[in-house]
Design an enzyme around this catalytic site. Sequence first.
Site, PDB file in Angstrom:
ATOM      1  N   GLU A  13       0.813  -1.219   0.000  1.00  8.33           N
ATOM      2  CA  GLU A  13       0.000   0.000   0.000  1.00  8.33           C
ATOM      3  C   GLU A  13       0.848   1.273   0.000  1.00  8.33           C
ATOM      4  OE1 GLU A  13      -3.888  -0.434   2.372  1.00  8.33           O
ATOM      5  OE2 GLU A  13      -2.540  -1.827   3.368  1.00  8.33           O
ATOM      6  N   LYS A 102      -6.360  -9.999  10.481  1.00  5.80           N
ATOM      7  CA  LYS A 102      -7.769 -10.359  10.286  1.00  5.80           C
ATOM      8  C   LYS A 102      -8.187 -11.542  11.153  1.00  5.80           C
ATOM      9  CE  LYS A 102      -7.999  -8.618   5.528  1.00  5.80           C
ATOM     10  NZ  LYS A 102      -6.667  -7.960   5.502  1.00  5.80           N
ATOM     11  N   VAL A 148     -10.311 -15.750  -0.471  1.00  2.00           N
ATOM     12  CA  VAL A 148      -8.995 -16.030   0.107  1.00  2.00           C
ATOM     13  C   VAL A 148      -8.267 -14.708   0.259  1.00  2.00           C
ATOM     14  CG1 VAL A 148      -6.828 -17.290  -0.185  1.00  2.00           C
ATOM     15  CG2 VAL A 148      -8.976 -18.279  -1.036  1.00  2.00           C
ATOM     16  N   SER A 155      -6.375  -2.808   1.306  1.00  3.20           N
ATOM     17  CA  SER A 155      -6.564  -2.407  -0.091  1.00  3.20           C
ATOM     18  C   SER A 155      -6.847  -3.590  -1.011  1.00  3.20           C
ATOM     19  CB  SER A 155      -5.327  -1.631  -0.615  1.00  3.20           C
ATOM     20  OG  SER A 155      -5.217  -0.398   0.048  1.00  3.20           O
ATOM     21  N   SER A 156      -7.251  -4.711  -0.447  1.00  2.25           N
ATOM     22  CA  SER A 156      -7.610  -5.926  -1.200  1.00  2.25           C
ATOM     23  C   SER A 156      -6.438  -6.530  -1.966  1.00  2.25           C
ATOM     24  CB  SER A 156      -8.776  -5.655  -2.174  1.00  2.25           C
ATOM     25  OG  SER A 156      -9.943  -5.343  -1.451  1.00  2.25           O
ATOM     26  N   VAL A 189     -22.898 -12.737   0.514  1.00  3.13           N
ATOM     27  CA  VAL A 189     -23.704 -12.071  -0.509  1.00  3.13           C
ATOM     28  C   VAL A 189     -24.568 -11.008   0.175  1.00  3.13           C
ATOM     29  CG1 VAL A 189     -25.477 -12.363  -2.270  1.00  3.13           C
ATOM     30  CG2 VAL A 189     -23.739 -14.145  -1.926  1.00  3.13           C
ATOM     31  N   ARG A 191     -25.159  -6.384   0.708  1.00  2.53           N
ATOM     32  CA  ARG A 191     -24.677  -5.020   0.547  1.00  2.53           C
ATOM     33  C   ARG A 191     -23.367  -4.830   1.317  1.00  2.53           C
ATOM     34  NH1 ARG A 191     -29.800  -1.452   2.250  1.00  2.53           N
ATOM     35  NH2 ARG A 191     -28.594   0.241   1.292  1.00  2.53           N
ATOM     36  N   ASN A 281     -16.896  -7.337   8.332  1.00  4.40           N
ATOM     37  CA  ASN A 281     -15.886  -7.882   7.433  1.00  4.40           C
ATOM     38  C   ASN A 281     -14.493  -7.609   7.996  1.00  4.40           C
ATOM     39  OD1 ASN A 281     -14.518  -8.891   5.182  1.00  4.40           O
ATOM     40  ND2 ASN A 281     -14.607  -6.934   4.107  1.00  4.40           N
ATOM     41  N   SER A 293     -11.185   9.303  -0.488  1.00  2.46           N
ATOM     42  CA  SER A 293     -11.342   8.041   0.251  1.00  2.46           C
ATOM     43  C   SER A 293     -12.673   7.990   0.993  1.00  2.46           C
ATOM     44  CB  SER A 293     -10.192   7.851   1.238  1.00  2.46           C
ATOM     45  OG  SER A 293      -8.954   7.755   0.576  1.00  2.46           O
TER      46      SER A 293
END
Length: 321
Positions: A13, A102, A148, A155-156, A189, A191, A281, A293
């Site tokens: 990042e 996480k 995964v 930032s995925s 699944v 929003r 999440n 952002s």
Amino acid sequence: MKVAVVMGGAGPEHQVSLASGRGIVKAIGLLGHTAIPLQIDADGNWVDGQHEAIEILQACDVTVPAVHGEGGEDGTLQGFLQQLKVPYVGSGVAASAVGLDKHLTKAVLRAHGIAVAPGITLAGPDLSDTEVAMQKLKAAGLGFPVFVKPGNGGSSFGVARATDLPSLTQAIADAAVLDPHVLVEREMVGREIDLAVLEFPDGRVDTAPALEIHSDPGQPFFNATAKYGSNATRFVVPAPLEPALAERLRRTAIEVFAVLGCEGLARVDFFVPPDGDPVVNEINTFPGFTPASQFPRMWAAAGLSYAEVVDTLLRTAVARG
């Protein structure tokens, strides 16, 4: 005040952090303070030299550690600043370390009765043994598709959606490059709703209006490309929520902030299934902080400008000492 803004870092990042740091530096100038940018390069070295950086940090009234992810958001930089006895914005060592991990975040929240996405954590030999991974998924009642992701990071980066055994094997290998612990989670699944949590100088903690993510439909999910390289991703704030749901998300976000021992600021990300309860999440203890952002967008909807949010963070850090 003299305010040091630390940005960059050795993690993936790096560029996002530079963008956040530049935005914060500009806001500090608009507030009438003196901003002193300090950059950590992509190899983890202080651009001005470590001894010079220490002298600068100790000469400042407060520091903004705007390094996202590894080496900055994981408690490392916070511990360094505490050793130097330098006041800084945001969460301390423990909350930062747990918040970026996480697996630990989910373990703590689950222990406090806060719903999180079901999943497993793989480490060591299990990372290269897909049969063991499948056995653990089956024992946890999980089937394809799954997500995964590296155990640490944001930032995925390194996140992938797996729909079968070959894609799972590849996704685990890719995530393991970034972190020795890999999470495999049920696809949620529903929003995607974000909440921005802010601590004020008097100790009050509140949230801004929620934001809903409508990811680029051309991407498989809200990945790094959808976040930073797409004009098709839309952020809707305030998110259209029933009052009861909005209040529930607000209370849960503040509870997550408190349970993890956070300070200053955080962004709490939720999944809201069509016919189910909200699920946390993840949490970002120093979320992306460019003017575009999500965190500043949400506070803009509450009537606080970007510079006013930065001012609140600085005053809260100084009040905490």
